[in-house]
Enzyme design. Structure first.
Site, PDB file in Angstrom:
ATOM      1  N   PHE A 237       0.803  -1.231   0.000  1.00 56.88           N
ATOM      2  CA  PHE A 237       0.000   0.000   0.000  1.00 56.88           C
ATOM      3  C   PHE A 237       0.831   1.274   0.000  1.00 56.88           C
ATOM      4  CE2 PHE A 237      -2.042  -3.278   2.774  1.00 56.88           C
ATOM      5  CZ  PHE A 237      -2.913  -3.770   1.817  1.00 56.88           C
ATOM      6  N   LYS A 605     -12.047 -10.453 -11.652  1.00 53.89           N
ATOM      7  CA  LYS A 605     -12.035 -10.921 -10.252  1.00 53.89           C
ATOM      8  C   LYS A 605     -11.047 -10.133  -9.397  1.00 53.89           C
ATOM      9  CE  LYS A 605     -13.508 -15.735 -10.345  1.00 53.89           C
ATOM     10  NZ  LYS A 605     -13.078 -17.115 -10.099  1.00 53.89           N
ATOM     11  N   THR A 606      -9.830  -9.947  -9.933  1.00 56.00           N
ATOM     12  CA  THR A 606      -8.834  -9.223  -9.135  1.00 56.00           C
ATOM     13  C   THR A 606      -9.203  -7.746  -9.040  1.00 56.00           C
ATOM     14  OG1 THR A 606      -7.427  -9.011 -11.086  1.00 56.00           O
ATOM     15  CG2 THR A 606      -6.942 -10.825  -9.575  1.00 56.00           C
ATOM     16  N   GLN A 610      -9.669  -5.643  -5.678  1.00 50.99           N
ATOM     17  CA  GLN A 610      -8.897  -4.416  -5.510  1.00 50.99           C
ATOM     18  C   GLN A 610      -9.791  -3.268  -5.042  1.00 50.99           C
ATOM     19  OE1 GLN A 610      -5.706  -3.562  -5.741  1.00 50.99           O
ATOM     20  NE2 GLN A 610      -5.315  -2.159  -7.385  1.00 50.99           N
ATOM     21  N   GLY A 674      -5.827   3.105 -14.179  1.00 52.55           N
ATOM     22  CA  GLY A 674      -5.524   2.521 -12.869  1.00 52.55           C
ATOM     23  C   GLY A 674      -6.737   2.478 -11.974  1.00 52.55           C
ATOM     24  N   GLY A 676      -6.140   1.225  -8.275  1.00 54.61           N
ATOM     25  CA  GLY A 676      -5.735   0.976  -6.892  1.00 54.61           C
ATOM     26  C   GLY A 676      -6.014   2.145  -5.970  1.00 54.61           C
ATOM     27  N   GLU A 677      -5.698   3.339  -6.419  1.00 54.94           N
ATOM     28  CA  GLU A 677      -5.832   4.511  -5.546  1.00 54.94           C
ATOM     29  C   GLU A 677      -7.289   4.980  -5.471  1.00 54.94           C
ATOM     30  OE1 GLU A 677      -2.727   5.085  -4.393  1.00 54.94           O
ATOM     31  OE2 GLU A 677      -1.656   4.049  -6.001  1.00 54.94           O
TER      32      GLU A 677
HETATM   33 MO1  MOS Z   1       0.955   3.182  -3.659  1.00 55.07          MO
HETATM   34  S1  MOS Z   1       0.587   4.586  -2.274  1.00 55.07           S
HETATM   35  O1  MOS Z   1       0.809   3.745  -5.131  1.00 55.07           O
HETATM   36  O2  MOS Z   1       1.990   2.055  -3.276  1.00 55.07           O
END
Ligand code: MOS
Length: 710
Positions: A237, A605-606, A610, A674, A676-677
């Site tokens: 993270f 799925k991933t 996420q 992306g 994740g964020e």
């Molecule tokens: Mo992250 S805060 O892009 O590892």
């Protein structure tokens, strides 16, 4: 296949994690789990003061304890070449001098033949200090000492502080406490010198190539003489984006004892050794017309950093970018405290900034009596308000609709505290998020073997999102072969270069490199047949016919000129429904729906996992997480999993992750942005907004504990 960008994989794409079986059966090896011949164990000793210097450090008892091989302190540590000409302000230099900058700062490393012996001997190290009682650990008491960071600049678009003269104006302050990444896997490193100038490390890192460079620089080695291995990472993270002092210490210790050294941080060490989301104060000023058009936004923020190093993040940038508003200005400052340096934590800066901005928008919506979604739509940016550039893609309005329908937004009452059902107050909140969409450079080696197995090799790590699975998905589609025929080899510095996993850019970067490598490999097969169409190639037969054991390509791919022409962002919206006990203040999340506009979803799925993981992190930020320092001593009081509260199963209902799933035509050939964020950015505000809707209590200081709502 040539039309990848226009093709929309369906949301029911069922590929499971390619390494899932290895993980659930315990065969996936994490950095602390390698059995290295002759291994020794390091344990860090932390400073018990917060500021001052070490007067005396007595290591005799520890050194004579059973099994102890060495006790390293600033007095006997070998000189690290990379430390010598380092600038005065910069990364903490471990065992460098007698100075103490924060509580828990490593002052010694005990190395012994077993972990238990090292741990015991560490308890025998005694330091006496010259204590400097002027230490500061409280951000809110130090706001007046904050300064604009060295490379920082105030941002002004249009008129400064225009909100102050707008027909409707709102001004509010928001505070988030320190949040700690605390991945399940403790940070760990095993270092083994192979020769005087050659070292191997098994390390928890988000970037094997960046760690290779850092260690090479620190120890003045040719980068190729540093081998970094991290095929599995148990969550990070952001906490493993950089090379930390304990990693340098382990490499140093292996040199001293001339044996491999394993150093696993304790859970308490994790709070002071690998960064955190910084305690941050913010103030938002919003000005609007009576019909909800934003006239001015002013966003000020002060974050904390350490006494030895500046850490900055994009806390205020979201206010420059999120809404169409002619007058925007932002100011960002840092306060240096006697704490360790913060580091990016999922949605770094933006998650903090979005809490303030998206809470303030919600407050404005009630002041204007306009539905919060409607207010956002009235200020929807169709082009990037900062640069004026067109977006490469933006479907946030569709995301609003998807999420609103799913959470049942039409059941929400615009009057706060007005819905009581079965004795519980019910409320709905929403908030949006955004984060830059990037594509970097990556090199992928793709090899088709005689048996039809495709091997993909690149240095990238997978810190959890399922990078290998995404790579397999892209290759499977591009090559037209089943995923079972694809082998992904990642997480080693000797592999073709990939960037550090972070900043939500890896599917875009590495996924595209996989795509480009597969196209090139197919082209190579195409030349074997002389055929023009390459869609129905039988790779096994072609290799056999041409007497080839295999066919391989090594392809470097990166973003092109289009990156400068468009403003590229991923977008999200989070919806939260809460039920709150009006007597006890207990807040239960009843439902959460997050919707991502992250381009094409290459691995459903991933991707779902996420988004759900990011939502949980945001709920933790909103309701629980708070690393508390006792400012009388400058010491953390809840640096363990019992006292540092995180969301657990009982706190989290069934979560929903939805995707707009429309390709970005310009970022890369696979159409993916992306995610994740954006999974976390905005969630905490959505929680706060739901709590307000349920109770009429506006909580501007996280976490929203029950005492703040009763
Ligand atoms: Mo992250 S805060 O892009 O590892």
């Amino acid at each position: 296949m040539e039309n990848d960008v226009k093709k929309k994989p369906s949301n029911t794409d069922g590929l499971s994690r390619v390494d899932g079986r290895l993980k659930v059966t315990g065969r996936a090896k994490y950095s602390a789990e390698y059995n290295i011949k002759g291994i020794t164990y390091g344990v860090l000793v932390g400073s018990t003061i917060t500021k001052g210097s070490i007067k005396k450090i007595d290591t005799k008892l520890a050194e004579s304890a059973p099994g102890v091989l060495s006790v390293i302190t600033y007095l006997n540590a070998p000189k690290i070449p990379g430390y010598q000409n380092a600038p005065a302000k910069g990364p903490f230099k471990i065992f460098y001098d007698d100075q103490v900058y924060f509580n828990g700062q490593p002052i010694a490393l005990v190395v012994a033949d077993t972990f238990e012996r090292a741990l015991f001997a560490a308890s025998l190290v005694k330091a006496t200090y010259a204590v400097n009682t002027s230490f500061q650990t409280d951000l809110l008491n130090n706001l007046s000492n904050a300064e604009t960071p060295h490379n920082g600049k105030d941002y002004v678009r249009g008129q400064e502080d225009a909100y102050k003269t707008a027909p409707i104006k709102l001004e509010a302050e928001y505070v988030i406490p320190t949040n700690v990444h605390n991945p399940m896997e403790l940070h760990a490193i095993i270092a083994r010198w192979e020769a005087d100038d050659k070292v191997t490390v098994w390390d928890k890192t988000q970037g094997v190539k960046s760690t290779q460079r850092s260690i090479a620089t620190a120890f003045k080695l040719p980068p190729d003489n540093v081998q970094v291995t991290a095929p599995f990472v148990g969550g990070a993270f952001g906490a493993a984006l950089r090379t930390w002092p304990h990693e340098i210490a382990a490499v140093m210790a292996a040199q001293v004892v001339k044996r491999p050294v394993k150093l696993v941080l304790s859970r308490a060490d994790m709070f002071t050794s690998v960064g955190y989301r910084p305690y941050t104060w913010q103030k938002i000023g919003l000005g609007a017309t009576a019909d909800g058009k934003l006239v001015g936004i002013t966003h000020e923020a002060t974050g904390q950093t350490s006494a030895y190093e500046d850490f900055t993040e994009n806390t205020v940038n979201i206010s420059q970018l999120m809404y169409a508003c002619p007058n925007v200005n932002t100011r960002y400052k840092l306060a240096s405290l006697n704490v360790n340096t913060p580091t990016p934590m999922r949605g770094p800066g933006e998650a903090t900034g979005a809490f303030a901005l998206e809470s303030a928008l919600d407050e404005l919506s009630y002041a204007l009596n306009i539905d919060p979604i409607e207010l956002r739509l009235r200020n929807y940016a169709d082009t990037d308000p900062s640069s004026g550039k067109p977006y490469s893609s933006k479907f946030l309005n569709e995301a609003y609709k998807l999420g609103a329908d799913s959470i049942g937004w039409s059941n929400r009452s615009q009057k706060p505290g007005s819905v009581l059902k079965d004795g519980l107050l019910e409320g709905y909140g929403m908030a949006a998020g955004m984060f830059g969409a990037y594509r970097g450079a990556a090199t992928v080696k793709a090899t088709m073997a005689a048996d039809g197995t495709l091997t993909l090799q690149t240095a990238v790590t997978d810190i959890g999102p399922g990078t290998g699975t995404a790579m397999a998905n892209v290759a499977s589609e591009t090559m037209g072969i089943p995923a079972e025929k694809i082998k992904v080899v990642i997480g080693d510095s000797s592999l073709p270069p990939s960037p550090t996993q972070g900043g939500s850019n890896i599917t875009s970067t590495v996924g595209s490199a996989v795509h480009d490598a597969c196209i090139e490999l197919k082209g190579k097969f195409g030349t074997l047949t002389g055929a023009s169409g390459t869609d129905k190639l039988d790779y096994v037969i072609l290799l056999k016919q041409n007497n080839l054991p295999q066919l391989e390509v090594t392809t470097t791919s990166k973003g092109g000129a289009e990156q400068g022409k468009y403003a590229m962002y991923s977008w999200s919206v989070h919806f939260i429904k809460v039920r709150i006990n009006p007597v006890t203040g207990v807040i239960k999340i009843d439902k959460a729906t997050s919707v991502a506009d992250c381009g094409v979803v290459v691995s459903y799925k991933t991707a779902r996992s996420q988004i759900i993981g990011g939502t949980i992190m945001g709920i933790g930020m909103g309701l629980f997480e708070d690393a508390i320092i006792d400012h009388r001593y400058g010491r953390l009081v809840n640096n363990n999993f019992a006292d540092y509260h995180m969301a657990v199963q009982a706190d989290i209902p069934q979560l929903e992750a939805l995707f707009v799933n429309k390709p970005d035509p310009f970022l890369n050939p696979i159409g993916a942005k992306g995610m994740g964020e954006i999974a976390t950015i905005g969630v905490a505000a959505a929680v706060a907004n739901a709590v307000y809707n349920a109770t009429g209590k506006r909580v501007r200081e996280l976490p929203i504990t029950l005492d703040k709502v009763v």
